[in-house]
Motif scaffolding. Structure first.
Motif, mmCIF file in Angstrom:
data_model
loop_
_atom_site.group_PDB
_atom_site.id
_atom_site.type_symbol
_atom_site.label_atom_id
_atom_site.label_comp_id
_atom_site.label_asym_id
_atom_site.label_seq_id
_atom_site.Cartn_x
_atom_site.Cartn_y
_atom_site.Cartn_z
ATOM 1 N N LYS B 76 133.027 10.352 6.995
ATOM 2 C CA LYS B 76 131.749 9.795 6.512
ATOM 3 C C LYS B 76 130.606 10.126 7.470
ATOM 4 C CE LYS B 76 133.423 6.090 3.610
ATOM 5 N NZ LYS B 76 133.825 4.685 3.508
ATOM 6 N N PHE B 99 126.474 16.432 -7.031
ATOM 7 C CA PHE B 99 127.941 16.304 -6.952
ATOM 8 C C PHE B 99 128.369 16.048 -5.507
ATOM 9 C CE2 PHE B 99 132.087 18.522 -6.277
ATOM 10 C CZ PHE B 99 132.876 17.558 -6.887
ATOM 11 N N GLU B 102 127.669 12.564 -4.649
ATOM 12 C CA GLU B 102 128.613 11.623 -5.269
ATOM 13 C C GLU B 102 129.937 11.583 -4.504
ATOM 14 O OE1 GLU B 102 127.242 11.523 -9.947
ATOM 15 O OE2 GLU B 102 128.443 13.208 -9.256
ATOM 16 N N LEU B 103 130.349 12.746 -3.972
ATOM 17 C CA LEU B 103 131.591 12.761 -3.186
ATOM 18 C C LEU B 103 131.443 11.906 -1.929
ATOM 19 C CD1 LEU B 103 132.892 16.460 -3.217
ATOM 20 C CD2 LEU B 103 133.798 14.518 -4.463
ATOM 21 N N TYR B 104 130.206 11.823 -1.422
ATOM 22 C CA TYR B 104 129.950 11.047 -0.203
ATOM 23 C C TYR B 104 129.414 9.650 -0.526
ATOM 24 C CZ TYR B 104 130.924 14.965 2.863
ATOM 25 O OH TYR B 104 131.560 15.974 3.549
ATOM 26 N N SER B 105 129.494 9.285 -1.817
ATOM 27 C CA SER B 105 129.049 7.952 -2.257
ATOM 28 C C SER B 105 127.628 7.631 -1.826
ATOM 29 C CB SER B 105 130.002 6.871 -1.748
ATOM 30 O OG SER B 105 131.235 7.008 -2.368
ATOM 31 N N MET B 147 123.612 20.902 0.873
ATOM 32 C CA MET B 147 124.735 20.051 0.447
ATOM 33 C C MET B 147 125.423 19.405 1.654
ATOM 34 S SD MET B 147 126.180 22.562 -2.548
ATOM 35 C CE MET B 147 127.538 21.626 -3.234
#
Lengths: 246, 318
Positions: B76, B99, B102-105, B147
Motif C-alpha cells: 500500500k 483501474f 481501483e486496485l489500490y482502493s 499509474m
C-alpha cells in the motif's frame, strides 16, 4: 474500510476490466459462444428429445464453454503484455485476483447462457417448472467452471493455445460423462464412476431439476457438490498461482 | 526513517543463485540508484521488494513492514513502474488510470481528481479518452508512470524509466522524479543509463553476480578509482596515425577515439598534457581543445562489474 471490502472491490475492478477488454474478442466469441452451440446442434438435431432434456443440456454446455474460456485466453495474454504483474504487485491477495478472474468468466457465461435459455423458452415454450434450482444451478455451474478456467490459466505460459489444449482435454470428456448427450445408465461401469467426479454432472442435474426432468440426485446434493468443487478449484488456483510466481 | 531495509537476501532458482545475500538500506526521501549489468539480480531484487516473489532466505521491509509477512500493508505504501510499459492497449488512458486506482482502493473522488492532474502533469489529458493502442512508446511510458503514482505512494520503484524514450518524455519523467524527491518520496531506480543515475541519485548501489559490489554517493564512488582519469584532446586536420603517436606517450594506459576527439586514460593528466603538446608539434598538427576529466560513474561501473568495453561492444572478462 476492512481489507475484505478492499479485496472485493479489487476483484470487481478486475472483472470489469476483463469485460471491457476481452468479452468481444473474436477467439473468445468463437470458443465461448459459437462452439457449444454447434456442438449441441451436432448431437441433438434430428433426435427426438423432450425440451426438458434438451434445454438443460444446451444451457449446461454453453455455461461450461463460456465460463471457462475467458481466463485461459486473457491471463496468458496479460502475462505476455506484463499487465498481469500489475495485479500481482497490487495491495491485494491472490484470493482477490483469482476471485476477480473467476467473476469475469462467470458474468460472461451468465450473459451467453441467457441466449439459449431465451431461445429455448421461445421455441419450446418454457417447460420450466421450478425456477429456484434452475437459477441456482446456472449460477453455481457458471462460477464453478469460471474458477476451473482460472485454475488452468495458472499454468505459466504466454500462449493461450497451450492452456486451451489442456483445458479441452478435460472439457470435452466432461460432456460425455455428465449425462448431457449419453444417458448415464448407458455408460459402461468404470465410466459411471467418473460421472460422480464431474462437476458438470451436478450442474446439469440441478438445472434439469428446474425443468422437472429425470434427475440423479436430490438438488441439495447437487448444490453441496457444486460448492465443494468451487472451493477446491479456488484453493488449488491460489496455490498454483503462488507456486508459479516463485 | 529507513524506507527500504534489505538484510542478507538470498534468492535461488533451482540450481541458480540469483541473489547471494545482499544487504542495504534506503533512507526515506532518498533517490537510490540500483545499477548492474543484465542478469546481475536487479529485477529479482525488485520482484522481492514488491512482494511478487518471496526470497529464499533473508528479509526485506518497506517502511518497517516485512514484505513476506505484511505484504499487502507494505504494497500500500509503494508505487511500481515496471520495465515494460504494462498498460492495457484496449482501454483508454483514463480507464487504465482508474483501474490502477481501483486496485489500490483509491476513493472515487480522489481517483478522479488525482487522475486528471496526473494526466495533465504527463501531458496526456488531451488524449485521456483515446485507446492506448494508438499511443507512442513515450506516451505509454508516461501513462505507466502516472499509474504508478495514482495511489500517492511514499516509495516509488522505477525500473528503467527512461530507456529508449524520446527527448520530451525523458525530460518530463526526469522532472517528475526530481519533483517527487523534493516532496519527500523515496525513489528506487534501476537503470542502465549511468549518467541518469549520476545526475539523479543521492546514492547508488552497483550489483553484480547477485552481490552488492559497492554502495555510495556517485561522487564518492568516483573517488575510489582516481587512476581512471583522462585527457580529451581534439586536433585540426589530424591524420589517423596520430593515434599511434598518442598511444606511445609515457603514462598513457589507453587511447580511445570518441567522435573527432581522442581520450587518453592516465593516472597523471598534467604530464600527459605536456606530452600531447610535444606530440602535436612533432606531427605538425594544431590542438583545438584539451580537457581533463576525473573518473566517471561509468568507469566505476566498468571497474566494479569487470566489464571490458571495446569499440566492438561489451564483453564480460570474468
Amino acid at each position: 474500510m476492512s481489507q475484505v471490502l478492499y479485496e472485493l472491490r479489487a476483484s470487481w475492478a478486475i472483472a470489469k476490466k476483463d469485460a471491457a477488454i476481452y468479452y468481444l474478442k473474436p477467439n473468445i466469441l468463437v470458443s465461448g459462444a459459437l462452439f457449444p452451440l454447434f456442438m449441441f446442434l451436432a448431437f441433438s438435431v434430428g433426435r427426438p428429445a423432450e425440451p426438458a432434456l434438451m434445454i438443460p443440456g444446451l444451457v449446461a454446455i454453453t455455461i461450461l464453454f463460456s465460463s471457462s474460456t475467458i481466463e485461459p485466453v486473457s491471463i496468458p495474454i496479460e502475462r505476455r503484455m506484463k499487465t498481469f504483474d500489475r495485479l500481482l504487485s497490487a495491495p491485494i491477495s491472490l484470493h482477490a485476483i483469482v476471485l476477480g478472474e473467476s467473476l469475469s468468466g462467470f458474468l460472461y457465461s451468465i450473459g451467453i447462457a441467457s441466449v439459449p435459455c431465451i431461445a429455448g423458452f421461445v421455441l419450446f415454450g418454457t417447460g420450466l417448472s421450478n425456477g429456484i434450482p434452475f437459477l441456482i444451478g446456472v449460477v453455481l455451474t457458471a462460477f464453478c467452471f469460471a474458477t476451473m478456467g482460472t485454475l488452468f490459466a495458472a499454468y505459466p505460459t504466454e500462449s493461450p493455445g497451450d492452456i486451451m489444449s489442456m483445458l479441452n482435454l478435460v472439457r470435452l470428456p466432461l460432456i460425455f460423462i455428465s449425462g448431457i448427450f449419453i444417458p448415464i445408465a448407458s455408460i459402461p461401469y468404470p465410466g459411471q464412476l467418473l460421472v460422480y467426479c464431474s462437476p458438470l454432472t451436478y450442474g446439469t442435474d440441478l438445472i434439469r431439476a428446474g425443468f422437472s426432468g429425470p434427475t440423479l440426485f436430490h438438488p441439495a446434493v447437487d448444490l453441496v457438490m457444486l460448492l465443494l468443487f468451487i472451493g477446491v478449484f479456488q484453493v488449488l488456483a491460489n496455490r498454483l498461482y503462488k507456486r508459479f510466481n516463485e | 526513517m529507513i524506507a527500504i531495509h534489505v538484510s542478507d537476501l538470498v534468492k535461488r532458482f533451482e540450481t541458480i543463485t540469483a541473489l547471494q545475500g545482499i544487504s542495504f538500506s534506503v533512507n526515506e526521501g532518498e533517490t537510490f540508484g540500483f545499477l548492474g549489468p543484465n542478469g546481475a539480480g536487479k529485477t529479482t531484487t525488485i520482484r522481492i521488494l514488491t512482494g511478487i516473489s518471496p526470497p529464499t532466505s533473508g528479509s526485506a521491509s518497506i517502511l518497517g513492514k516485512d514484505i513476506v509477512n505484511e505484504t499487502i500493508a507494505a504494497r500500500k505504501e509503494i508505487g511500481i513502474v515496471h520495465e515494460t510499459s504494462n498498460v492495457y492497449d484496449d482501454l483508454s488512458a483514463w480507464k487504465n488510470l482508474i483501474f490502477s486506482a481501483e486496485l489500490y482502493s483509491v476513493g472515487k473522488e480522489e481517483r478522479e481528481s488525482r487522475g486528471k492532474s496526473l494526466l495533465e502533469l504527463f501531458g496526456l489529458w488531451e488524449r485521456h479518452n483515446d485507446r492506448v493502442k494508438g499511443f507512442s512508446k513515450g506516451m505509454k511510458r508516461r501513462l505507466t508512470l502516472a499509474m504508478g503514482l495514482i495511489n500517492n505512494p511514499r516509495i516509488l520503484f522505477l525500473d528503467e524509466p527512461t530507456s529508449g524514450l524520446d527527448v520530451q518524455s525523458n525530460l518530463i519523467i526526469r522532472e517528475v522524479i526530481r519533483d517527487l524527491n523534493t516532496k519527500g518520496v523515496t525513489v528506487f531506480l534501476t537503470t542502465h543509463n549511468i549518467e541518469e543515475a549520476n545526475v539523479t541519485c543521492d546514492r547508488v548501489a552497483i550489483i553484480n553476480h547477485g552481490q552488492i559490489a559497492a554502495i555510495d554517493s556517485p561522487e564518492r564512488l568516483k573517488k575510489t578509482i582516481q587512476s581512471v582519469q583522462s585527457v580529451k584532446v581534439a586536433f585540426a586536420d589530424a591524420d589517423p596515425s596520430i593515434k599511434e603517436c598518442l598511444r606511445e606517450l609515457p603514462l598513457v594506459n589507453e587511447v580511445r577515439k570518441e567522435g573527432d576527439k581522442y581520450r587518453l586514460i592516465t593516472e597523471k593528466p598534467p604530464v600527459v598534457i605536456q606530452a600531447v603538446m610535444e606530440c602535436a608539434a612533432e606531427q605538425k598538427v594544431t590542438v583545438i581543445s584539451m580537457n581533463t576529466y576525473g573518473p566517471s560513474l561509468e568507469d566505476v561501473f566498468i571497474r566494479l562489474t569487470c566489464l571490458d568495453v571495446r569499440t566492438k561492444g561489451v564483453r564480460a572478462i570474468d
